[in-house]
Scaffold this active site. Structure first.
Site, PDB file in Angstrom:
ATOM      1  N   LYS A   1      18.436  49.621  78.602  1.00  0.00           N
ATOM      2  CA  LYS A   1      17.594  49.950  77.465  1.00  0.00           C
ATOM      3  C   LYS A   1      16.335  49.096  77.438  1.00  0.00           C
ATOM      4  O   LYS A   1      15.261  49.558  77.048  1.00  0.00           O
ATOM      5  CB  LYS A   1      18.383  49.771  76.157  1.00  0.00           C
ATOM      6  CG  LYS A   1      17.593  50.079  74.903  1.00  0.00           C
ATOM      7  CD  LYS A   1      17.128  51.524  74.883  1.00  0.00           C
ATOM      8  CE  LYS A   1      16.366  51.854  73.621  1.00  0.00           C
ATOM      9  NZ  LYS A   1      15.815  53.218  73.636  1.00  0.00           N
TER      10      LYS A   1
ATOM     11  N   SER B   1      -8.114  59.304  90.132  1.00  0.00           N
ATOM     12  CA  SER B   1      -6.777  59.512  89.592  1.00  0.00           C
ATOM     13  C   SER B   1      -6.776  60.630  88.555  1.00  0.00           C
ATOM     14  O   SER B   1      -6.981  61.792  88.887  1.00  0.00           O
ATOM     15  CB  SER B   1      -6.234  58.198  89.017  1.00  0.00           C
ATOM     16  OG  SER B   1      -4.825  58.238  88.947  1.00  0.00           O
TER      17      SER B   1
END
Length: 417
Positions: A277, A224
């Protein structure tokens, strides 16, 4: 002698306090004829005895029974020795004094450890600064070990094996030193944060602008983010046991424990300025819109990753995407897919860069971060000891959610070696 002193205990006063009376004279047999002697009378000395309950048994004449020490808490009650009232060894005052000295010694030892740790840290920083001042032609081998994260720091209390700022500083040293003739990244990491990984990538690209060669030597794992920062290298050499690839992005595991909380009668209230949020909270189910928002973040980072691999390996984006489904590749698989150039060791990478670029006369300097903090090592040992502690199922689940619930977006392989 006409007599000897024998302690007696007075009757309790209005406050329940008895007194030792040390000046009483006890008659003794008269001396032989012709011998006389007298002892001056001494003033009586009375010392308080505080009772905790019950009365001390006394002989009929008011004296303590034979065989019992005054204030020893004999039959019928308990007394405190006279020295207890004056802060002697047996009393409260004496105990405070006895604890004071060990505390001072412990504080001095702790202070000495902190000062020694700070001294070692300064010595390490001074040693690091010498990388920018190497006067002979050399090749730098920069070791990138552990999870790539910006949370680590050159701290007295740090126990991390990876220090992000340290890595960036060493790259700056190599860039700014004209005596540096080549750079090898020795990569042994499962990846890490998108931001931090990209910072290293950009520093490597900046180094390449000097016209000097960059190699990536992969250790046991360069997955990765480890592959991300290796992609621009002029040559990638992986150990035959290396795991690499894992080209992709993860945002971590998101939990929904709302039904679990409901089962136990736990209610939560989250106050936000908008419906998205607090998305990712594990106490509320994720909506379809929130999932799409998260996916858009992952997709954008993924496109960036694919573009970097395509540029560094001179491959088409479509070709990279066929390989970039997040899977891990062995060294042989990566070689056959064009993700690496060669299977070999770090020593072979050093030999290759010298041969290919005429750097046979160059010295090789290893730049490897080591945490020399005394307290950092101590904290690491304590952490290892605590790993075996038993926990309840709920506590273990909450800890797991806490670790995973920060919602980090990262170039990270979920598989570890």
């Amino acid at each position: 002698m006409n007599g000897s002193k024998k302690p007696v205990i007075s009757a309790p006063d209005s406050n329940g306090v008895r007194y030792y009376q040390m000046g009483q004279q006890v008659s003794e047999p008269a001396p032989p004829s012709g011998e006389t002697g007298s002892q001056p009378q001494e003033e009586e000395t009375a010392l308080p005895v505080f009772e905790e309950g019950g009365e001390l048994d006394q002989a009929a004449d008011g004296n303590i029974k034979p065989g019992e020490e005054a204030g020893s808490g004999g039959a019928g009650g308990s007394g405190i020795p006279p020295e207890a009232c004056s802060g002697g060894p047996g009393g409260p005052g004496g105990r405070k004094k006895s604890l004071k000295k060990p505390l001072i010694i412990f504080g001095c030892i702790l202070l000495a450890m902190v000062l020694l740790g700070v001294s070692c840290s300064r010595m390490e920083r001074n040693s690091d600064s010498q990388y920018a001042k190497i006067s002979d032609d050399h090749i730098s081998v920069l070791h990138i070990n552990g999870t790539i994260s910006g949370e680590s720091s050159d701290s007295l209390y740090s126990e991390n094996t990876y220090n992000h700022q340290w890595v960036l500083n060493r790259l700056d040293d190599a860039i700014g030193n004209p005596n540096n003739k080549g750079l090898i990244l020795y990569v042994n990491t499962p990846g890490g944060g998108v931001y931090e990984t990209d910072e290293i990538y950009l520093k490597v690209k900046e180094y390449q602008q000097t016209g000097r060669p960059v190699y990536s030597a992969m250790g046991s794992m360069a997955a990765s983010g480890g592959y991300y920062l290796s992609a621009p290298a002029d040559k990638i050499i992986a150990n035959r046991n290396c795991w690499t690839g894992s080209i992709g992005v993860t945002i971590g595991t998101l939990f929904d424990v709302s039904e679990f909380l409901q089962k136990y009668g736990i209610k939560t209230v989250t106050i936000t300025s908008g419906k998205n949020k607090a998305m990712g909270s594990y106490v509320d189910p994720m909506t379809k819109e929130q999932k799409e928002i998260f996916q858009s973040l992952v997709d954008e980072a993924y496109e960036q990753f694919v573009g970097i691999v395509a540029e560094g390996r001179h491959m088409d984006v479509s070709q990279v995407k066929k390989l970039a489904d997040g899977r891990i590749y062995t060294a042989k698989q990566a070689l056959s897919n064009g993700l690496i150039d060669q299977i070999g060791t770090l020593d072979e990478a050093v030999s290759d860069i010298k041969t290919q670029y005429g750097l046979e006369e160059c010295e090789v300097y290893n730049m490897k971060y080591e945490n020399t903090s005394l307290l950092g090592g101590l904290l690491g040992q304590i952490k290892e000891l605590n790993k075996g502690g038993s926990k309840g199922d709920v506590a273990a689940l909450l800890e797991l959610m806490s670790d995973q619930g920060e919602v980090p977006i990262s170039y990270m392989s979920e598989l570890r070696k």
